[in-house]
Design an enzyme around this catalytic site. Structure first.
Site, PDB file in Angstrom:
ATOM      1  CG  HIS A   1      -0.381   0.100   2.543  1.00  0.00           C
ATOM      2  ND1 HIS A   1      -0.147  -1.017   3.322  1.00  0.00           N
ATOM      3  CD2 HIS A   1       0.034   1.156   3.292  1.00  0.00           C
ATOM      4  CE1 HIS A   1       0.372  -0.635   4.487  1.00  0.00           C
ATOM      5  NE2 HIS A   1       0.498   0.683   4.493  1.00  0.00           N
TER       6      HIS A   1
ATOM      7  CD  GLN B   1      -2.399   2.465   5.918  1.00  0.00           C
ATOM      8  OE1 GLN B   1      -1.289   2.974   5.818  1.00  0.00           O
ATOM      9  NE2 GLN B   1      -2.641   1.449   6.714  1.00  0.00           N
TER      10      GLN B   1
ATOM     11  CG  HIS C   1       3.539   4.497   5.541  1.00  0.00           C
ATOM     12  ND1 HIS C   1       2.497   5.115   6.194  1.00  0.00           N
ATOM     13  CD2 HIS C   1       3.116   3.244   5.256  1.00  0.00           C
ATOM     14  CE1 HIS C   1       1.488   4.250   6.299  1.00  0.00           C
ATOM     15  NE2 HIS C   1       1.832   3.113   5.743  1.00  0.00           N
TER      16      HIS C   1
ATOM     17  CD  GLU D   1      -5.310   1.812   9.307  1.00  0.00           C
ATOM     18  OE1 GLU D   1      -4.325   2.230   9.929  1.00  0.00           O
ATOM     19  OE2 GLU D   1      -5.325   0.742   8.679  1.00  0.00           O
TER      20      GLU D   1
ATOM     21  CD  GLU E   1       3.019  -0.645   7.168  1.00  0.00           C
ATOM     22  OE1 GLU E   1       2.714   0.497   6.772  1.00  0.00           O
ATOM     23  OE2 GLU E   1       2.171  -1.452   7.600  1.00  0.00           O
TER      24      GLU E   1
END
Lengths: 140, 140
Positions: B7, B59, B83, B43, B133
């Site tokens: 994502h 996201q 991110h 989220e 991530e």
């Protein structure tokens, strides 16, 4: 409309150094390198996966000059994510739909992108601060 | 090591407004909403495609407070990409390999992420300015 996340474009100061970092750390392979004079960058595509209509990549971008878009981005924000790109089946068709829905396009017509794709950019102010690219991959 | 781009995490001030913008503009569907108190965000996950070991998503992240990581990001950088996340088969295994290669981890052990995934963050200074991530999707 979106077939896949096509790539994450990352601005960097030293392309060769960052190719080594990303390929060594994450076991990624460079599948294309090119210089795009129109966009003022030299770049590399690191392959992540294959999906519908094309692949997914990390794109590393080093500016050809300080007054190029990526050069100005680096001066202002430093190294990091410069833009994100989504794969579409037909970039002209997607541009039409997106424009009708009130999002401004930065390109009036598709132009040449990485690996012979056809691309267009959307205005980041209309897409939550995200410089967003549409990518129609070259036929394979 | 990377199975897919999992994502792109986008920080926003108004989650509902941005869900409408992204879903209406790009024909995307929200497949999960959650509040993550540990990370200080609420989220939504908008589905893009399915791939090896899991899906690919946008996201959208709204901070629960100004002094949360995403709240501080918004104050400093404004709305935009916060991110990026990559799917891996085994997050603990990937953490070990990446750490051995000299990239600092922000998490000592995997923690709970979106849609019951197991995740870990890498230090952005060691990954070209990109907050990165790792995501091991929940078994399906």
């Amino acid at each position: 409309m979106f077939l896949r996340i096509d790539h994450i474009g990352i601005a960097c100061r030293d392309l060769e150094e960052k190719i080594r970092l990303f390929s060594d750390t994450f076991d990624l392979t460079v599948v294309a390198r090119e210089v795009n004079e129109e966009q003022g960058v030299k770049e590399a595509m690191l392959h992540i996966s294959d999906g519908e209509g094309g692949g997914s990549y990390i794109q590393l971008l080093e500016p050809l000059s300080e007054d190029s878009p990526v050069g100005k981005f680096l001066a202002k924000r430093g190294e990091g994510v410069h833009h994100v790109a989504f794969g579409v089946r037909d970039v002209a068709d997607a541009m039409g739909k997106i424009s009708e829905r009130g999002v401004r396009l930065l390109d009036e017509r598709p132009r040449h992108g990485s690996m012979d794709s056809r691309i267009a950019f959307l205005h980041p102010k209309d897409v939550g601060g995200v410089l967003t690219e549409l990518v129609q991959a070259a036929g394979r």
